[in-house]
Design a protein around this motif. Structure first.
Motif, PDB file in Angstrom:
ATOM      1  N   LEU A  54     -12.427 -16.886   7.074  1.00 23.17           N
ATOM      2  CA  LEU A  54     -12.798 -15.388   6.703  1.00 23.17           C
ATOM      3  C   LEU A  54     -12.809 -14.770   7.971  1.00 23.17           C
ATOM      4  N   GLY A  55     -12.200 -13.365   7.802  1.00 25.75           N
ATOM      5  CA  GLY A  55     -12.210 -12.680   9.002  1.00 25.75           C
ATOM      6  C   GLY A  55     -11.913 -11.228   8.633  1.00 25.75           C
ATOM      7  N   LEU A  56     -11.721 -10.527   9.579  1.00 21.67           N
ATOM      8  CA  LEU A  56     -11.252  -8.946   9.408  1.00 21.67           C
ATOM      9  C   LEU A  56      -9.788  -8.720  10.098  1.00 21.67           C
ATOM     10  N   LEU A  57      -9.345  -7.717   9.175  1.00 13.46           N
ATOM     11  CA  LEU A  57      -7.983  -7.384   9.620  1.00 13.46           C
ATOM     12  C   LEU A  57      -7.757  -5.793   9.755  1.00 13.46           C
ATOM     13  N   LYS A  58      -7.485  -5.269  10.971  1.00 11.53           N
ATOM     14  CA  LYS A  58      -7.141  -3.842  11.066  1.00 11.53           C
ATOM     15  C   LYS A  58      -5.983  -3.311  11.050  1.00 11.53           C
ATOM     16  N   GLY A  59      -5.589  -2.257  10.223  1.00  7.46           N
ATOM     17  CA  GLY A  59      -4.166  -1.645  10.114  1.00  7.46           C
ATOM     18  C   GLY A  59      -3.303  -1.575   9.032  1.00  7.46           C
ATOM     19  N   LEU A  60      -3.885  -2.516   8.014  1.00  4.14           N
ATOM     20  CA  LEU A  60      -3.166  -2.648   6.854  1.00  4.14           C
ATOM     21  C   LEU A  60      -3.241  -1.313   6.288  1.00  4.14           C
ATOM     22  N   GLY A  61      -4.388  -0.775   5.982  1.00  3.46           N
ATOM     23  CA  GLY A  61      -4.249   0.512   5.191  1.00  3.46           C
ATOM     24  C   GLY A  61      -4.915   0.200   3.852  1.00  3.46           C
ATOM     25  N   LEU A  62      -4.992  -0.996   3.350  1.00  5.68           N
ATOM     26  CA  LEU A  62      -5.471  -0.927   1.992  1.00  5.68           C
ATOM     27  C   LEU A  62      -6.791  -0.456   1.614  1.00  5.68           C
ATOM     28  N   GLN A  63      -7.032   0.374   0.727  1.00  2.00           N
ATOM     29  CA  GLN A  63      -8.082   1.031   0.274  1.00  2.00           C
ATOM     30  C   GLN A  63      -8.953   0.636  -0.840  1.00  2.00           C
ATOM     31  N   THR A  64      -8.251  -0.232  -1.414  1.00  4.18           N
ATOM     32  CA  THR A  64      -9.225  -0.705  -2.773  1.00  4.18           C
ATOM     33  C   THR A  64      -8.322  -1.926  -3.147  1.00  4.18           C
ATOM     34  N   GLY A  65      -8.772  -2.744  -4.059  1.00  7.82           N
ATOM     35  CA  GLY A  65      -8.214  -3.972  -4.266  1.00  7.82           C
ATOM     36  C   GLY A  65      -8.121  -5.118  -3.516  1.00  7.82           C
ATOM     37  N   ALA A  66      -7.024  -6.045  -3.853  1.00  5.22           N
ATOM     38  CA  ALA A  66      -6.649  -7.379  -2.918  1.00  5.22           C
ATOM     39  C   ALA A  66      -5.247  -7.742  -2.981  1.00  5.22           C
ATOM     40  N   SER A  77       8.745  -3.108  -6.540  1.00  4.99           N
ATOM     41  CA  SER A  77       7.743  -2.930  -7.461  1.00  4.99           C
ATOM     42  C   SER A  77       6.332  -3.205  -6.790  1.00  4.99           C
ATOM     43  N   LEU A  78       6.182  -4.364  -6.210  1.00  2.90           N
ATOM     44  CA  LEU A  78       5.028  -4.797  -5.591  1.00  2.90           C
ATOM     45  C   LEU A  78       4.682  -3.811  -4.315  1.00  2.90           C
ATOM     46  N   LYS A  79       5.664  -3.661  -3.513  1.00  5.87           N
ATOM     47  CA  LYS A  79       5.591  -2.606  -2.343  1.00  5.87           C
ATOM     48  C   LYS A  79       4.797  -1.330  -3.064  1.00  5.87           C
ATOM     49  N   ASP A  80       5.621  -0.813  -3.957  1.00  6.77           N
ATOM     50  CA  ASP A  80       5.142   0.537  -4.574  1.00  6.77           C
ATOM     51  C   ASP A  80       3.465   0.372  -4.888  1.00  6.77           C
ATOM     52  N   THR A  81       3.401  -0.867  -5.576  1.00  5.84           N
ATOM     53  CA  THR A  81       1.954  -0.896  -5.992  1.00  5.84           C
ATOM     54  C   THR A  81       0.868  -0.879  -4.795  1.00  5.84           C
ATOM     55  N   ALA A  82       1.306  -1.822  -3.711  1.00  2.00           N
ATOM     56  CA  ALA A  82       0.592  -1.908  -2.564  1.00  2.00           C
ATOM     57  C   ALA A  82       0.208  -0.494  -1.990  1.00  2.00           C
ATOM     58  N   PHE A  83       1.429   0.396  -1.921  1.00  2.00           N
ATOM     59  CA  PHE A  83       1.433   1.623  -1.308  1.00  2.00           C
ATOM     60  C   PHE A  83       0.409   2.488  -1.804  1.00  2.00           C
ATOM     61  N   SER A  84       0.552   2.249  -3.300  1.00  2.00           N
ATOM     62  CA  SER A  84      -0.399   3.167  -4.002  1.00  2.00           C
ATOM     63  C   SER A  84      -1.826   2.974  -3.886  1.00  2.00           C
ATOM     64  N   LEU A  85      -2.258   1.586  -3.227  1.00  2.00           N
ATOM     65  CA  LEU A  85      -3.600   1.245  -2.844  1.00  2.00           C
ATOM     66  C   LEU A  85      -4.119   1.695  -1.513  1.00  2.00           C
ATOM     67  N   GLY A  86      -2.980   2.236  -1.061  1.00  2.00           N
ATOM     68  CA  GLY A  86      -3.404   2.679   0.507  1.00  2.00           C
ATOM     69  C   GLY A  86      -2.461   1.926   1.583  1.00  2.00           C
ATOM     70  N   VAL A  87      -1.800   0.808   1.344  1.00  2.00           N
ATOM     71  CA  VAL A  87      -1.373   0.070   2.301  1.00  2.00           C
ATOM     72  C   VAL A  87      -0.100   0.836   3.191  1.00  2.00           C
ATOM     73  N   THR A  88      -0.195   0.976   4.305  1.00  2.00           N
ATOM     74  CA  THR A  88       0.650   1.738   5.152  1.00  2.00           C
ATOM     75  C   THR A  88       1.864   0.950   5.847  1.00  2.00           C
ATOM     76  N   HIS A  89       1.823  -0.533   5.795  1.00  2.00           N
ATOM     77  CA  HIS A  89       2.832  -1.117   6.580  1.00  2.00           C
ATOM     78  C   HIS A  89       4.141  -1.383   5.598  1.00  2.00           C
ATOM     79  N   LYS A  90       5.192  -1.215   6.280  1.00  2.00           N
ATOM     80  CA  LYS A  90       6.410  -1.191   5.437  1.00  2.00           C
ATOM     81  C   LYS A  90       6.693  -2.464   4.824  1.00  2.00           C
ATOM     82  N   GLU A  91       6.445  -3.627   5.382  1.00  2.00           N
ATOM     83  CA  GLU A  91       6.631  -4.891   4.766  1.00  2.00           C
ATOM     84  C   GLU A  91       5.112  -5.730   4.761  1.00  2.00           C
TER      85      GLU A  91
END
Length: 573
Positions: free
Chosen positions: A440-452, A522-536
């Protein structure tokens, strides 16, 4: 030597095939000549003025040697070998050097044999490296162990080319017995390197292992030192790690022959939208490199670095592996010839040319049953009490994750506070031996705001890596991957909201490249909708568990400092 070939070369009788009216790239002198190219028995038997039993008018387009990818992982495309091959061949790449350490770390020799059989069934020059690091380190659990005697079983097999990227640079430097047994086994073969930020005397010791090349350079200074010590440097342009623009300033007239191109890891969408080695050539030219020099990095430089003496040039005795392009600006692929036979036209693979049958896979084999998770509990995903925590911090366009810290009291470890700090919980879940291990750890910079977000692609041991805000969503994503026997899963609010099954070793799909690219979009669009900021985001996550890449990584056994080469606690104070 066939006397008939000599007569054709001398022009006494018509050649089997002559490509006429083309502007032929001379990679040795970096110039273009208007010449005929005579071909027989799959090789170039002459350049000059020839007549042929069959002639093809190239209409003054540019004829180059076909392209070479010096280092790649087929598994990273997430598709089957046939679809990948057809895509890259249509883009002008007819030679690949593939390292199967991804699938080998999941299912060992069975996985290597699967890729070898599939690769040899296709119309390209398929060179398979035997992986040097299975497991990659002792710091996490993988699905297999391959020692020197295991590799020896395949060393003489058709298509086996050398020893794959030597990631255990500390093992080499410190004389680790099993590592040196593998190096010795491949003493007369090409040995690929993997030595990020290795320098000075440690680099000297590493090179005593007869290691020839490195694709992990990220700065001109690093590249120049490695070249000064006899290495070849692969300029890598993958889907996440894009080093080309950073490394081109190191290339000059005196050392350009020591550089070559490699893709390492490229996703389906990038193969379709950008291309393969042809994309690297175009990008290098846009960055200011001379077009003919860029072609050399994709052809003869690669061949000479790898020790392949019959490809990479348009010259007598070389394989007739050729690419016809429109001009030196757009590099649009008009035709691709493999051994003198047309295999692609206008960027499309010709399906009925030279295609062999492929061996079917038994759905009951380990290849399709590779995800075995032990008992996991909610407590495994709850951060421990503390006031200051170590953090993996993402670096743009790199697989390097820097080590930083964050001061948070246990009372502040709420979902909203994590989001405000641009943090997510990060976990590595063991999936091979049912150990129940969860790091278990912490990751900074992914942008995810909800979910997993979870994926069974987690280099190089390929346990499950999951990033999330909500504990329940993280557990649900992991369990859905077990149900799918591999894949990428996104959860939110206690629901699976998107997924891509990857049933082949938890790494690859049996769907087509185009279908996978669409699913990933489709997966990327879903991830971006949850706040993810990384292109890949998925490939970025997949490298967060690789404990041979600086600085801080996570494995199923916990946080690992690559700099100190030891486990470190998540809580600092």
């Amino acid at each position: 030597m066939n006397s008939n070939l000599l007569k054709q070369a001398r022009g006494e009788i018509e050649a089997d095939l002559v490509l006429k009216n083309g502007r032929v790239v001379d990679v040795f002198n970096e110039r273009i000549n208007k010449l005929d190219v005579a071909i027989a028995d799959g090789i170039i038997i002459g350049i000059g003025s020839y007549k042929g039993q069959r002639e093809i008018d190239l209409q003054e387009k540019i004829l180059t040697p076909a392209f070479i990818d010096g280092h790649l992982h087929l598994e990273s495309t997430m598709t089957n070998v046939k679809d990948f091959a057809q895509q890259v061949i249509s883009l002008g790449t007819t030679t690949v050097v593939a390292d199967p350490h991804e699938i080998a770390n999941v299912i060992g020799l069975e996985g290597i044999r699967y890729l070898l059989d599939a690769g040899l069934a296709l119309p390209w020059n398929f060179n398979l490296m035997l992986p040097s690091c299975v497991p990659p380190t002792k710091f996490d659990n993988s699905g297999a162990v391959l020692k020197a005697e295991d590799l020896e079983e395949l060393i003489t097999a058709e298509g086996v080319f050398g020893l794959g990227e030597v990631m255990d640079f500390t093992g080499v430097i410190n004389g680790k017995k099993d590592m040196w047994e593998k190096l010795s086994l491949f003493d007369d073969s090409f040995i690929d390197g993997h030595a990020p930020e290795l320098t000075a005397k440690e680099l000297n010791a590493y090179l005593l292992g007869n290691i020839k090349a490195d694709h992990e350079c990220t700065t001109p200074q690093e590249a120049l030192e490695k070249i000064s010590k006899g290495m070849y440097v692969m300029i890598r342009e993958g889907s996440v790690t894009r080093d080309l623009a950073r490394l081109l300033p190191a290339v000059n007239e005196k050392n350009s022959n020591r550089f070559l191109f490699a893709t390492d890891d490229r996703h389906p969408g990038d193969l379709i939208d950008e291309g393969h080695i042809n994309f690297l050539i175009k990008k290098a030219v846009k960055q200011g490199m001379d077009p003919l020099q860029a072609i050399k990095l994709a052809t003869i430089n690669s061949a000479e670095a790898l020790g392949l003496d019959n490809i990479g040039a348009i010259a007598p005795g070389y394989k007739a592996d050729l690419v016809l392009i429109d001009d030196l600006k757009n590099f649009n692929i008009n035709r691709v010839f493999k051994d003198g036979r047309l295999v692609a036209r206008d960027g499309k693979f010709i399906l009925d040319s030279v295609q062999k049958e492929q061996t079917s896979i038994n759905k009951n084999s380990k290849i399709y049953n590779s995800v075995n998770i032990g008992k996991i509990e909610k407590s495994d995903f709850i951060l421990p009490v503390g006031d200051k925590y170590r953090v993996l911090e993402l670096s743009k366009d790199q697989i390097i994750s820097r080590e930083s810290t964050v001061s948070l009291t246990s009372q502040q470890l709420t979902s909203s506070k994590l989001v405000n700090e641009n943090l997510v919980k990060l976990a590595a879940v063991e999936r091979h031996k049912k150990t129940g291990n969860v790091g278990l750890g912490l990751l900074k910079g992914l942008g995810l705001q909800t979910g997993a977000i979870a994926t069974s692609i987690a280099h190089d041991s390929h346990n499950i890596i999951v990033a999330g805000i909500d504990t329940e969503d993280m557990i649900l994503a992991v369990k859905e991957i077990e149900k799918l026997q591999g894949g990428i899963v996104i959860t939110n609010g206690g629901q699976v909201v998107d997924k891509l099954p990857l049933p082949i070793a938890g790494l690859m799909s049996d769907e087509s490249l185009v279908e996978i690219a669409e699913r990933l979009d489709s997966l990327k669009d879903t991830a971006f909708s949850l706040g993810v900021t990384h292109k890949e985001p998925f490939m970025t996550l997949s490298f967060m568990s690789l404990p041979v890449i600086p600085e801080l990584k996570i494995t199923d056994k916990g946080l690992f400092s690559v700099k100190d080469f030891q486990f470190v606690p998540l809580v600092i104070e």
